[in-house]
Write a protein that holds these residues in place. Structure first.
Motif, PDB file in Angstrom:
ATOM      1  N   THR A  96       0.997  -1.080   0.076  1.00 58.76           N
ATOM      2  CA  THR A  96       0.023   0.124  -0.116  1.00 58.76           C
ATOM      3  C   THR A  96       0.936   1.375   0.100  1.00 58.76           C
ATOM      4  O   THR A  96       2.085   1.065   0.271  1.00 58.76           O
ATOM      5  N   PRO A  97       0.429   2.312  -0.362  1.00 59.70           N
ATOM      6  CA  PRO A  97       1.273   3.516  -0.197  1.00 59.70           C
ATOM      7  C   PRO A  97       1.359   4.195   1.259  1.00 59.70           C
ATOM      8  O   PRO A  97       1.850   5.221   1.553  1.00 59.70           O
ATOM      9  N   SER A  98       1.006   3.351   2.112  1.00 60.14           N
ATOM     10  CA  SER A  98       1.367   3.439   3.673  1.00 60.14           C
ATOM     11  C   SER A  98       2.071   2.499   4.215  1.00 60.14           C
ATOM     12  O   SER A  98       1.484   1.583   4.965  1.00 60.14           O
ATOM     13  N   PRO A  99       3.203   2.447   3.890  1.00 58.65           N
ATOM     14  CA  PRO A  99       3.928   1.081   4.245  1.00 58.65           C
ATOM     15  C   PRO A  99       4.365   0.911   5.786  1.00 58.65           C
ATOM     16  O   PRO A  99       4.734  -0.160   6.150  1.00 58.65           O
ATOM     17  N   LYS A 100       4.406   2.055   6.421  1.00 59.47           N
ATOM     18  CA  LYS A 100       4.581   1.941   7.813  1.00 59.47           C
ATOM     19  C   LYS A 100       3.390   2.338   8.602  1.00 59.47           C
ATOM     20  O   LYS A 100       3.481   3.448   8.925  1.00 59.47           O
ATOM     21  N   ASN A 101       2.664   1.536   8.813  1.00 61.98           N
ATOM     22  CA  ASN A 101       1.560   1.968   9.375  1.00 61.98           C
ATOM     23  C   ASN A 101       0.614   0.729  10.174  1.00 61.98           C
ATOM     24  O   ASN A 101       0.257  -0.098   9.510  1.00 61.98           O
ATOM     25  N   ASP A 102       0.124   0.953  11.319  1.00 57.20           N
ATOM     26  CA  ASP A 102      -0.457  -0.376  12.066  1.00 57.20           C
ATOM     27  C   ASP A 102      -1.620  -0.476  11.467  1.00 57.20           C
ATOM     28  O   ASP A 102      -2.162  -1.735  11.528  1.00 57.20           O
ATOM     29  N   ILE A 103      -2.343   0.335  10.872  1.00 58.86           N
ATOM     30  CA  ILE A 103      -3.754  -0.221  10.350  1.00 58.86           C
ATOM     31  C   ILE A 103      -3.629  -0.365   8.755  1.00 58.86           C
ATOM     32  O   ILE A 103      -4.550  -1.186   8.340  1.00 58.86           O
ATOM     33  N   PHE A 104      -2.977   0.342   8.074  1.00 61.40           N
ATOM     34  CA  PHE A 104      -2.940   0.221   6.582  1.00 61.40           C
ATOM     35  C   PHE A 104      -1.678  -0.388   5.789  1.00 61.40           C
ATOM     36  O   PHE A 104      -1.690  -0.376   4.839  1.00 61.40           O
ATOM     37  N   GLY A 105      -0.700  -0.654   6.674  1.00 65.62           N
ATOM     38  CA  GLY A 105       0.381  -0.968   5.995  1.00 65.62           C
ATOM     39  C   GLY A 105       1.264  -2.326   7.089  1.00 65.62           C
ATOM     40  O   GLY A 105       0.559  -2.861   7.649  1.00 65.62           O
ATOM     41  N   ILE A 106       2.793  -1.969   6.980  1.00 63.84           N
ATOM     42  CA  ILE A 106       3.134  -2.768   8.015  1.00 63.84           C
ATOM     43  C   ILE A 106       3.375  -2.369   9.410  1.00 63.84           C
ATOM     44  O   ILE A 106       3.481  -1.072   9.467  1.00 63.84           O
ATOM     45  N   PRO A 107       2.980  -3.051  10.193  1.00 61.58           N
ATOM     46  CA  PRO A 107       2.932  -2.722  11.465  1.00 61.58           C
ATOM     47  C   PRO A 107       4.366  -1.883  11.892  1.00 61.58           C
ATOM     48  O   PRO A 107       5.208  -2.647  11.706  1.00 61.58           O
ATOM     49  N   VAL A 108       4.010  -0.774  12.846  1.00 63.65           N
ATOM     50  CA  VAL A 108       5.325   0.211  12.880  1.00 63.65           C
ATOM     51  C   VAL A 108       6.325  -0.788  13.798  1.00 63.65           C
ATOM     52  O   VAL A 108       7.698  -0.607  13.328  1.00 63.65           O
ATOM     53  N   ASN A 109       5.923  -1.506  14.783  1.00 68.79           N
ATOM     54  CA  ASN A 109       7.066  -2.282  15.534  1.00 68.79           C
ATOM     55  C   ASN A 109       7.840  -3.424  14.839  1.00 68.79           C
ATOM     56  O   ASN A 109       9.040  -3.432  14.724  1.00 68.79           O
ATOM     57  N   ILE A 110       7.113  -3.828  13.711  1.00 67.51           N
ATOM     58  CA  ILE A 110       7.843  -4.654  12.746  1.00 67.51           C
ATOM     59  C   ILE A 110       8.754  -4.112  11.901  1.00 67.51           C
ATOM     60  O   ILE A 110       9.725  -4.524  11.709  1.00 67.51           O
ATOM     61  N   PHE A 111       8.336  -2.906  11.111  1.00 61.95           N
ATOM     62  CA  PHE A 111       9.355  -2.096  10.369  1.00 61.95           C
ATOM     63  C   PHE A 111      10.292  -1.706  10.985  1.00 61.95           C
ATOM     64  O   PHE A 111      11.467  -1.854  10.625  1.00 61.95           O
ATOM     65  N   ASP A 112      10.140  -1.081  12.257  1.00 65.32           N
ATOM     66  CA  ASP A 112      11.261  -0.590  13.094  1.00 65.32           C
ATOM     67  C   ASP A 112      12.404  -1.672  13.572  1.00 65.32           C
ATOM     68  O   ASP A 112      13.489  -1.595  13.734  1.00 65.32           O
ATOM     69  N   GLY A 113      11.644  -2.878  13.931  1.00 67.04           N
ATOM     70  CA  GLY A 113      12.257  -4.142  14.377  1.00 67.04           C
ATOM     71  C   GLY A 113      13.177  -4.444  13.233  1.00 67.04           C
ATOM     72  O   GLY A 113      14.379  -4.981  13.638  1.00 67.04           O
ATOM     73  N   THR A 114      12.802  -4.482  12.145  1.00 65.78           N
ATOM     74  CA  THR A 114      13.619  -5.122  11.055  1.00 65.78           C
ATOM     75  C   THR A 114      14.837  -4.311  10.632  1.00 65.78           C
ATOM     76  O   THR A 114      15.897  -4.699  10.648  1.00 65.78           O
ATOM     77  N   LEU A 115      14.623  -2.932  10.966  1.00 65.81           N
ATOM     78  CA  LEU A 115      15.947  -2.022  11.068  1.00 65.81           C
ATOM     79  C   LEU A 115      16.851  -2.277  12.254  1.00 65.81           C
ATOM     80  O   LEU A 115      18.034  -2.135  11.997  1.00 65.81           O
ATOM     81  N   LYS A 116      16.255  -2.081  13.315  1.00 64.80           N
ATOM     82  CA  LYS A 116      17.010  -2.258  14.709  1.00 64.80           C
ATOM     83  C   LYS A 116      17.644  -3.321  14.645  1.00 64.80           C
ATOM     84  O   LYS A 116      18.959  -3.413  15.321  1.00 64.80           O
ATOM     85  N   ASN A 117      17.148  -4.315  14.336  1.00 64.63           N
ATOM     86  CA  ASN A 117      17.724  -5.881  14.457  1.00 64.63           C
ATOM     87  C   ASN A 117      18.467  -6.281  13.257  1.00 64.63           C
ATOM     88  O   ASN A 117      18.623  -7.678  13.010  1.00 64.63           O
ATOM     89  N   PHE A 118      18.521  -5.661  12.240  1.00 67.14           N
ATOM     90  CA  PHE A 118      19.215  -5.966  11.022  1.00 67.14           C
ATOM     91  C   PHE A 118      20.307  -6.761  11.117  1.00 67.14           C
ATOM     92  O   PHE A 118      21.298  -6.594  11.518  1.00 67.14           O
ATOM     93  N   SER A 119      20.216  -8.021  10.576  1.00 67.50           N
ATOM     94  CA  SER A 119      21.445  -9.093  10.705  1.00 67.50           C
ATOM     95  C   SER A 119      21.296 -10.385   9.545  1.00 67.50           C
ATOM     96  O   SER A 119      20.136 -10.367   8.813  1.00 67.50           O
ATOM     97  N   PRO A 120      22.181 -10.794   9.130  1.00 70.59           N
ATOM     98  CA  PRO A 120      21.931 -11.966   8.062  1.00 70.59           C
ATOM     99  C   PRO A 120      20.838 -12.803   8.621  1.00 70.59           C
ATOM    100  O   PRO A 120      20.067 -13.133   7.870  1.00 70.59           O
ATOM    101  N   ALA A 121      20.816 -13.280   9.906  1.00 67.99           N
ATOM    102  CA  ALA A 121      19.919 -14.180  10.404  1.00 67.99           C
ATOM    103  C   ALA A 121      18.479 -13.454  10.422  1.00 67.99           C
ATOM    104  O   ALA A 121      17.564 -14.097  10.116  1.00 67.99           O
ATOM    105  N   ALA A 122      18.346 -12.002  10.679  1.00 61.43           N
ATOM    106  CA  ALA A 122      17.165 -11.424  10.454  1.00 61.43           C
ATOM    107  C   ALA A 122      16.760 -11.553   9.142  1.00 61.43           C
ATOM    108  O   ALA A 122      15.350 -11.465   8.686  1.00 61.43           O
TER     109      ALA A 122
END
Length: 230
Positions: A96-122
């Motif tokens: 969707t055009p709202s890619p970081k959004n709890d209602i209309f896109g990727i939930p914010v905590n998941i989006f932020d967690g992907t960045l924060k915990n970025f690693s080969p395993a992640a």
């Protein structure tokens, strides 16, 4: 943004495919629809790109996947082109055009967690969720983008910065159709449906379809699904 012409045979019609985060030309190769040139766009960390060449085409099909939906709308909705773009069909796929959004896109905590915990395993875990099955993961890996982890992280961080605190908006007249994978665990299917209902966009829900589905993309790029190659 990087744009590559897979086919530039001086056809009068053009297919533009906006891929998702972490993509490149390896992931969505031809064959493309007969009678169409084919342009692939990816790597949205820098949104700048010159699309003046598309104004020469008599009609254009736009297909965008995942974060490419956000990037495509940002690029073309209300764009100040010298000449009017003659859109034939504009289809959003699992995004969707709202890619970081709890209602209309990727939930914010998941989006932020992907960045924060970025690693080969992640990254491996993300790709497993994206593909939804061992078979699809094998097909994805067979066409693995030739991009290192640093490049992927930098792109996602730049996209996050570009999204920022931009106000929520709904553009009801831009997209013609949205395709939603029932088993999309990246952009939750329910969130996609909510967004497209707000925009009054026709929504096609595909059963047993994950975020990445190689057969779906093959059909879309060849013109054998949801838009006519005439």
């Amino acid at each position: 943004m990087e744009c590559k012409f897979w086919h530039n045979d001086k056809n009068k019609r053009l297919l533009i495919f906006f891929a998702g985060w972490g993509s490149d030309e390896n992931l969505f190769p031809p064959p493309a629809a007969v009678g169409y040139d084919y342009m692939l766009c990816y790597n949205f960390g820098n949104p700048d790109s010159d699309f003046s060449i598309i104004e020469k085409y008599e009609s254009i099909v736009l297909i965008a996947w995942s974060l490419g939906v956000w990037a495509a709308e940002k690029t073309f909705a209300g764009a100040d082109m010298e000449h009017e773009v003659k859109w034939e069909r504009k289809i959003a796929v699992n995004g969707t055009p709202s890619p970081k959004n709890d209602i209309f896109g990727i939930p914010v905590n998941i989006f932020d967690g992907t960045l924060k915990n970025f690693s080969p395993a992640a990254l491996l875990k993300f790709r497993k969720r994206m593909c939804g099955s061992v078979r699809e993961l094998e097909l994805f890996n067979a066409n693995l983008p030739a991009r290192d982890e640093k490049s992927l992280y930098e792109e996602l961080a730049s996209i996050d910065n570009l999204i920022g605190n931009a106000p929520q908006r709904f553009i009801p007249d831009f997209w013609d159709m949205a395709i939603v994978g029932e088993k999309d665990y990246i952009f939750p299917a329910a969130n996609q449906v909510k967004y497209w209902q707000k925009c009054n966009v026709e929504c096609v829900i595909l059963e047993n379809t994950a975020h990445y589905d190689s057969n779906l993309f093959l059909k879309l790029i060849k013109g054998g699904m949801l838009w006519k190659n005439h």
